[in-house]
Design an enzyme around this catalytic site. Structure first.
Site, PDB file in Angstrom:
ATOM      1  N   CYS A 304       0.835  -1.198   0.000  1.00  0.00           N
ATOM      2  CA  CYS A 304       0.000   0.000   0.000  1.00  0.00           C
ATOM      3  C   CYS A 304       0.864   1.240   0.000  1.00  0.00           C
ATOM      4  O   CYS A 304       1.871   1.295   0.700  1.00  0.00           O
ATOM      5  CB  CYS A 304      -0.813   0.107   1.286  1.00  0.00           C
ATOM      6  SG  CYS A 304      -2.140  -1.052   1.394  1.00  0.00           S
ATOM      7  N   ARG A 403     -15.968  -2.913 -17.550  1.00  0.00           N
ATOM      8  CA  ARG A 403     -16.579  -1.640 -17.934  1.00  0.00           C
ATOM      9  C   ARG A 403     -17.158  -0.903 -16.727  1.00  0.00           C
ATOM     10  O   ARG A 403     -17.471   0.267 -16.790  1.00  0.00           O
ATOM     11  CB  ARG A 403     -17.660  -1.872 -18.996  1.00  0.00           C
ATOM     12  CG  ARG A 403     -18.848  -2.647 -18.503  1.00  0.00           C
ATOM     13  CD  ARG A 403     -19.641  -3.194 -19.683  1.00  0.00           C
ATOM     14  NE  ARG A 403     -20.523  -4.263 -19.269  1.00  0.00           N
ATOM     15  CZ  ARG A 403     -21.803  -4.088 -18.976  1.00  0.00           C
ATOM     16  NH1 ARG A 403     -22.347  -2.902 -19.063  1.00  0.00           N
ATOM     17  NH2 ARG A 403     -22.545  -5.118 -18.608  1.00  0.00           N
TER      18      ARG A 403
END
Ligand SMILES: NC(=O)C1=CN([C@@H]2O[C@H](COP(=O)(O)OP(=O)(O)OC[C@H]3O[C@@H](n4cnc5c(N)ncnc54)[C@H](O)[C@@H]3O)[C@@H](O)[C@H]2O)C=CC1
Ligand SMILES: O=c1[nH]c(=O)c2[nH+]cn([C@@H]3O[C@H](COP(=O)(O)O)[C@@H](O)[C@H]3O)c2[nH]1
Ligand SMILES: [K+]
Length: 475
Positions: A304, A403
Site C-alpha cells: 500500500c 466496464r
C-alpha cells in the site's frame, strides 16, 4: 477554545503492530490444547483464522483450494472479467465434493477417440455413458486405452454398472467401491437417471484434509471479491461462492453504502463489507444494513502507498480495536477480519487480541507456491511477485477488462514488489498456527473468544528488546 490546536492535542495514537506487544498471563492452557476455530463471517466457520486477500498476485483457484484444504478460506480477486472470476470460483467448488453434480458424461454413439479426448481434456479417468438422461454404462481410461479408437463407446463400455441411490452415506459409498474394486459410483434415481457421481479419489481426499473448510455438500468453501456497483457480477457469484467480500478502499462512503444496501436485497449469501477503519464507520454500517462481517484496516498493507500518497490511514490494530468496540457496544454479531500489514504470527495474535475473528493476508500468501506467478530467483534466493490492487499495473488491467471500473481517483495507491518464497500454503498455515497457539498459551487463552477477554497488551519503547551488542548472529 483552541479549535485547530485541539485537533492535535486531542489526536489519538495511530498504533501499528510494531508499537504493541502481547503480555504473558496466568495460564492453564497448553499450546497443543488451543482451538483456533473461528468465523470468517456470520455463517462461515473455519478451523484456522486465516483468509487470503483478493489480489491478483495472491488468490486464484489454486490458492483458494489450498486455503480451504488448510482450514481457512481464499477470496478470489476481481481484477478480471466476470466470466474468468466465475470460472475460478467454480473450479474451487468442483475441486472436491462427495457427490459431483455437474458430471461430465458421454453418449453411447460417440467414438472411443472422442471419449479419450474428453477424459484427457478434463483430466478425468472415466465417464458415465448417458442416453436421454439415463445411465446406460460406464467407460474408463483402461477401456479406452486398449480399444480401437474408431469403435463406438457402446461397444466397449461396461453395461451392468454398480450404482448408488441419492442419500447414500460416505462410509457406505466407500464400502461399496472397495468391495467391488471400483473407483466411480454413479448416483441414479428410481428411473435410472444420472443424478451425480461419487469418486474414490474425492473420498480419499476428504480423509486427507480433515481440517478443510467445506460446505454442506462437502465441497471446499470459497469467497469472491466484488464491487458494489457491479450488481450483475455479484448476483452471478452469489449463486456459486460461499461468501462475497466488498472490495473497496473506502467503504464508509455514501455511494458505496447505498449501492451495497441495494445489493444486499438481491443476493442470498454472506456479504462482508470493507474496508473500514473507524468506530463511526462500523456504527453507520451496522445500524443501516445487515452485513455478515467487516473487513478492517486502511493503508497498512505491505504494498500500500495510501498513507504516503494521501496522508490518510487507519492502521490495522488501531482500526480493529475501534471497530470491535463499536460491534460490542451495539450488541451486534458481526465478525471482524483484520486486513493489511500482517507479517507473521505475532501480528496475528495482536489482531485477534484486539477483537478480530480472523486475519486477511496478502504479503504472506503471495510468496506461496499456490499464488499466481512464477518463481523468481534474485541472487541466491527465490521470490514471487506481489502487487497492490491500486497499483498502476493492476488498475490498468482492471480498466481494460471491466466496464464498471470508473477509477475513483487519478493516482495509484499501491506498488509492485517481490516477496520471499515460502513454500506451500499448508506448511505456512501449519507454522503460523503453531506459533499462534504458543502465543495463546502465554496469554492463557484456549480460544479466540477467551483471548478477547483475557489478552492484555503493552506499548513498546525503543528499548523493549535490546540484545547484547557484542552478539554475532550467523546469517
Ligand atoms: N485496504 C486498503 O487500505 C486499500 C485497498 N485498496 C485496494 O485497491 C483496490 C481498488 O480500490 P478502490 O480504489 O476503492 O476501487 P474502485 O476504484 O473500484 O473504487 C470503488 C469505490 O470506492 C469509493 N472510494 C474509493 N476510494 C475513495 C476515496 N478516497 N474517497 C471516497 N470514496 C472512495 C468510490 O465510491 C469508488 O467508486 C481494491 O482491491 C482495494 O481493496 C486500495 C487502497 C487502500
Ligand atoms: O493502499 C492499498 N493499495 C493497494 O493497491 C492495495 N491492494 C491491496 N491492498 C490492501 O492490502 C491488503 C493486504 O495487505 P498485506 O499484503 O500487508 O497482507 C489487502 O487485503 C488490501 O486490503 C491495498 N492497499
Ligand atoms: K504471487
Amino acid at each position: 477554545m483552541r479549535e485547530f490546536l485541539s485537533k492535535i492535542t486531542n489526536s489519538l495514537d495511530a498504533i501499528g503492530f510494531d508499537d504493541l506487544i502481547l503480555l504473558p498471563g496466568m495460564s492453564s492452557v497448553e499450546p497443543s490444547e488451543v482451538d483456533l476455530s473461528t468465523r470468517a463471517s456470520k455463517g462461515i466457520w473455519m478451523k484456522v483464522p486465516f483468509i487470503s486477500s483478493p489480489m491478483d498476485t495472491v488468490t486464484e483457484s489454486e490458492m483458494a483450494i489450498a486455503m480451504a484444504r488448510s482450514g481457512g478460506i481464499g477470496i478470489i480477486h476481481r481484477n478480471c472479467s466476470k466470466e474468468e472470476q466465475v470460472e475460478m470460483v467454480k473450479r474451487v467448488k468442483r475441486a472436491e465434493s462427495f457427490i459431483i453434480r455437474d458430471v461430465i458424461t458421454i453418449d453411447p454413439r460417440s467414438t472411443i477417440k472422442e471419449a479419450a479426448e474428453i477424459m484427457e481434456k478434463n483430466r478425468i479417468s472415466g465417464l458415465p455413458v448417458v442416453e436421454e438422461g439415463k445411465l446406460v454404462g460406464i467407460i474408463t481410461g483402461r477401456d479406452v486405452r486398449f480399444a480401437d479408437p474408431s469403435l463406438r463407446v457402446a461397444d466397449v463400455m461396461t453395461r451392468d454398472v454398480i450404482t448408488a441411490k441419492e442419500g447414500i452415506k460416505m462410509e457406505e459409498a466407500e464400502e461399496l467401491m472397495k468391495s467391488h474394486k471400483i473407483e466411480k459410483l454413479p448416483v441414479v434415481d428410481e428411473e435410472g437417471r444420472l443424478k451425480g457421481l461419487i469418486t474414490y479419489k474425492d473420498i480419499a481426499l476428504r480423509g486427507r484434509y480433515g481440517n478443510a473448510t467445506r460446505d454442506e455438500h462437502g465441497r471446499l468453501r470459497v469467497g469472491a471479491a466484488i464491487s458494489p456497483f457491479d450488481l450483475e457480477r455479484a448476483k452471478e457469484l452469489s449463486k456459486i461462492a460461499d461468501l462475497l467480500v466488498i472490495d473497496v478502499a473506502h467503504f464508509h462512503s455514501l455511494r458505496v453504502m447505498e449501492a451495497t444496501k441495494k445489493l444486499l436485497k438481491e443476493v442470498d449469501v454472506d456479504v462482508v463489507a470493507g474496508n473500514i477503519g473507524t468506530y463511526e464507520a462500523a456504527v453507520d454500517i451496522i445500524s443501516s444494513m445487515d452485513v455478515a462481517g467487516l473487513r478492517v484496516g486502511i493503508g497498512s498493507g505491505s504494498v500500500c502507498t495510501t498513507m504516503e500518497v494521501t496522508g490518510v490511514g487507519a492502521p490495522t490494530p488501531f482500526a480493529v480495536a475501534q471497530v470491535a468496540d463499536a460491534v460490542k457496544e451495539m450488541g451486534a454479531d458481526v465478525p471482524i477480519i483484520a486486513d493489511g500489514g500482517i507479517r507473521g504470527a505475532g501480528d496475528i495474535a495482536i489482531s485477534l487480541a484486539l477483537g478480530a475473528s480472523s486475519v486477511m493476508m496478502g504479503y504472506i500468501f503471495a510468496g506461496c507456491r499456490e499464488s499466481p506467478g512464477e518463481l523468481i530467483s534474485i541472487g541466491s534466493r527465490y521470490y514471487k511477485r506481489h502487487r497492490g490492487m491500486g497499483s498502476e499495473a493492476a488498475r490498468k488491467k482492471r480498466m481494460a477488462l471491466d466496464r464498471y471500473s470508473q477509477p475513483a481517483k487519478g493516482m495509484p495507491e499501491g506498488i509492485e514488489a517481490f516477496v520471499p518464497y515460502r513454500g506451500e500454503v499448508n506448511m505456512v498455515v501449519e507454522e503460523l498456527s503453531t506459533a499462534l497457539k504458543a502465543a495463546f498459551g502465554y496469554a492463557g487463552a484456549s480460544s479466540i473468544e477467551e483471548l478477547w477477554r483475557k489478552a492484555r497488551l503493552a506499548r513498546k519503547t525503543p528499548h523493549t528488546h535490546e540484545r547484547a551488542r557484542d552478539l554475532i548472529i550467523p546469517t
